[in-house]
Design an enzyme around this catalytic site. Structure first.
Site, PDB file in Angstrom:
ATOM      1  N   LYS A  28     -67.795 -17.268 -96.275  1.00  0.00           N
ATOM      2  CA  LYS A  28     -68.487 -18.042 -95.091  1.00  0.00           C
ATOM      3  C   LYS A  28     -69.743 -18.256 -95.268  1.00  0.00           C
ATOM      4  O   LYS A  28     -70.705 -17.511 -95.476  1.00  0.00           O
ATOM      5  CB  LYS A  28     -68.106 -17.166 -93.592  1.00  0.00           C
ATOM      6  CG  LYS A  28     -68.118 -18.139 -92.694  1.00  0.00           C
ATOM      7  CD  LYS A  28     -68.014 -17.171 -91.517  1.00  0.00           C
ATOM      8  CE  LYS A  28     -68.308 -18.076 -89.904  1.00  0.00           C
ATOM      9  NZ  LYS A  28     -67.971 -17.182 -88.953  1.00  0.00           N
ATOM     10  N   HIS A  78     -71.810 -19.840 -93.233  1.00  0.00           N
ATOM     11  CA  HIS A  78     -72.669 -19.858 -91.852  1.00  0.00           C
ATOM     12  C   HIS A  78     -72.303 -18.553 -91.037  1.00  0.00           C
ATOM     13  O   HIS A  78     -71.386 -17.748 -91.269  1.00  0.00           O
ATOM     14  CB  HIS A  78     -72.364 -21.258 -91.001  1.00  0.00           C
ATOM     15  CG  HIS A  78     -70.736 -21.182 -90.837  1.00  0.00           C
ATOM     16  ND1 HIS A  78     -69.979 -21.581 -91.495  1.00  0.00           N
ATOM     17  CD2 HIS A  78     -70.258 -20.938 -89.622  1.00  0.00           C
ATOM     18  CE1 HIS A  78     -68.648 -21.425 -91.171  1.00  0.00           C
ATOM     19  NE2 HIS A  78     -68.839 -21.141 -90.087  1.00  0.00           N
TER      20      HIS A  78
END
Length: 477
Positions: free
Chosen positions: A438, A440
């Protein structure tokens, strides 16, 4: 005078546990119905202004509607004692017990009073329960030791009747774990040591050696089937360890399991584990509000009676299966998982072509575990497996975190950690990975509990669940 005249009608043909055994054998029911008359819940009767009379009439209606299904009645003294004036409440309790004795003399009465005090006070409590009120047995708190129990299982100058008692062991309320579930320095929990002591007291206090029935039973809430299982296992182990020169000439002590119905206790699981792996355990399932406030109390009692008997039959069948299939080396939870997987059509037998091109005689489709009930059963099966393989003798896990690899392992791991807490009271961490990092938020591929330096158990689905252990153990450095 009114109370005394009522009680003088009450004659105890045999002591409590013999009477209970004879009743259950005669009618094939292990249902105990609690009589808890809450004034705000019972109806008004025309022309009746006395609360004691209202309570009496309500209890008689329940008794007359349910007696053919009932192994034992359990009036809770607190709900009678709180009636004003006190003489009305006590008279009502005495009349209820007298009604059972005169109309249904084979049904024993267990006074739910939870007494427990020093010897002389317990003498007085025993007189009140057996001589004055005419009960056959009583519930007790064991925390003041053998002296507080003795008057209830032995005749004395003060009390010539000999009853029997259920001592509180692991009760159905949530906060019972604050004391009864605590570990002791000598080993085991408080309730496990109460189990051991109750058996010792039964030998020491029960002086009539020729009596086959015990004098002391154990209250273990159906809201905690794992505790029921632990107590039943301990009682079975004591019997098995007696040998030819052992201590037990009596039948195994009873377990009284309250909490079914309004408190959400698990009837089927509690009955199953209470009977033990040898099928000789004995359980009395106690239900109060579920019957008393049903639209048709008699019908509901009959349904519960059938449910208990069905659970007993299933438990005995499992014991029989143990003896006939022991060569497989399967543990009970493994056989149960096979049965459940077959019922859910997760496990099928036939001829199946796998992704590798190989042909397999069976197929395991874990994606069909797709309901709340199915996932709960799945988590419990894995939790039982984990407890068997990775808990020490004191129930302490040898790992800190369960890791569920994406994708199927995530749901499985979540089910397992939840089941470990629900079934065993063991709270461990949970973590899983993403297949793509991921970029973010918190970022990265790992989510959940910290694993660095921790002992980690990795969960994954395995169609060989019952033969090959489906979890891997490692330490993240």
């Amino acid at each position: 005078n009114n109370i005394i005249s009522i009680v003088n009608q009450r004659k105890m043909s045999s002591f409590f546990f013999r009477k209970l055994h004879e009743r259950t054998e005669a009618i094939g029911s292990w249902l105990c119905i609690g009589l808890d008359p809450r004034l705000e819940k019972i109806p008004q009767y025309e022309g009746v202004s006395d609360d004691g009379e209202r309570v009496y009439r309500w209890c008689i209606e329940i008794i007359d509607a349910t007696h053919e299904h009932t192994a034992c009645y359990k009036p809770n003294s607190a709900f009678f004692e709180c009636i004003s004036p006190p003489s009305s409440g006590l008279a009502s309790l005495g009349r209820v017990i007298s009604h059972i004795a005169s109309k249904h003399p084979t049904i024993p009465v267990l006074l739910d009073a939870k007494r427990g005090d020093i010897g002389s006070t317990s003498d007085a409590y025993a007189v009140a329960a057996y001589e004055v009120l005419g009960a056959d047995g009583i519930t007790l708190s064991p925390l003041m030791g053998a002296d507080s129990v003795r008057p209830f299982v032995n005749r004395s100058a003060a009390c010539t009747k000999r009853g029997g008692c259920f001592v509180l062991c692991k009760t159905s309320n949530t906060s019972s774990k604050e004391i009864l579930g605590q570990k002791m320095e000598m080993g085991g929990t408080v309730y496990e040591n109460i189990t051991r002591l109750a058996v010792e007291w039964d030998d020491r206090l029960g002086k009539d050696a020729e009596e086959e029935e015990p004098h002391i039973g154990l209250v273990v809430g159906a809201t905690d089937p794992s505790a029921v299982c632990t107590v039943a296992g301990a009682l079975q182990k004591i019997d098995r360890g007696a040998g030819d020169g052992g201590r037990r000439s009596r039948r195994r002590p009873w377990i009284l399991a309250p909490g079914v119905g309004a408190q959400g206790g698990d009837l089927v699981e509690s009955v199953r584990v209470a009977m033990g792996s040898d099928g000789k355990g004995r359980i009395l399932v106690s239900v109060s509000r579920e019957v008393a406030h049903a639209e048709d109390p008699g019908q509901r009692a009959g349904e519960l009676r059938k449910d208990i008997e069905a659970a007993r039959v299933a438990a005995k069948a499992a014991v029989d299966a143990d003896s006939t299939s022991s060569f497989l080396g399967l543990l009970p939870y493994q056989r149960e998982f096979i049965s459940f997987a077959l019922a859910e059509e997760v496990l099928k037998f036939g001829s199946f072509t796998l992704k590798s091109g190989r042909t397999s005689p069976y197929f395991f489709n874990a994606g069909l575990f797709r309901t709340g009930r199915a996932l709960s059963e799945l988590g419990r099966a894995y939790a039982d497996c984990v407890a068997t393989e990775f808990f020490d003798k004191d129930g302490i896990p040898s790992f800190d975190v369960i890791f569920g690899p994406a994708y199927k392992g995530i749901g499985l791991g979540a089910c397992v950690v939840s089941a470990l807490w629900t079934a065993f009271g063991v709270d461990v961490g949970f973590a899983y990975n993403r297949k793509e990092a991921k970029d973010h938020g918190e970022g990265g591929v790992l989510v959940g509990s910290e694993m660095v330096g921790k002992r980690v158990l990795v969960s994954q689905f395995c169609s060989f669940f019952l033969v090959h252990f489906p979890l891997f153990y490692s330490t993240i450095l």
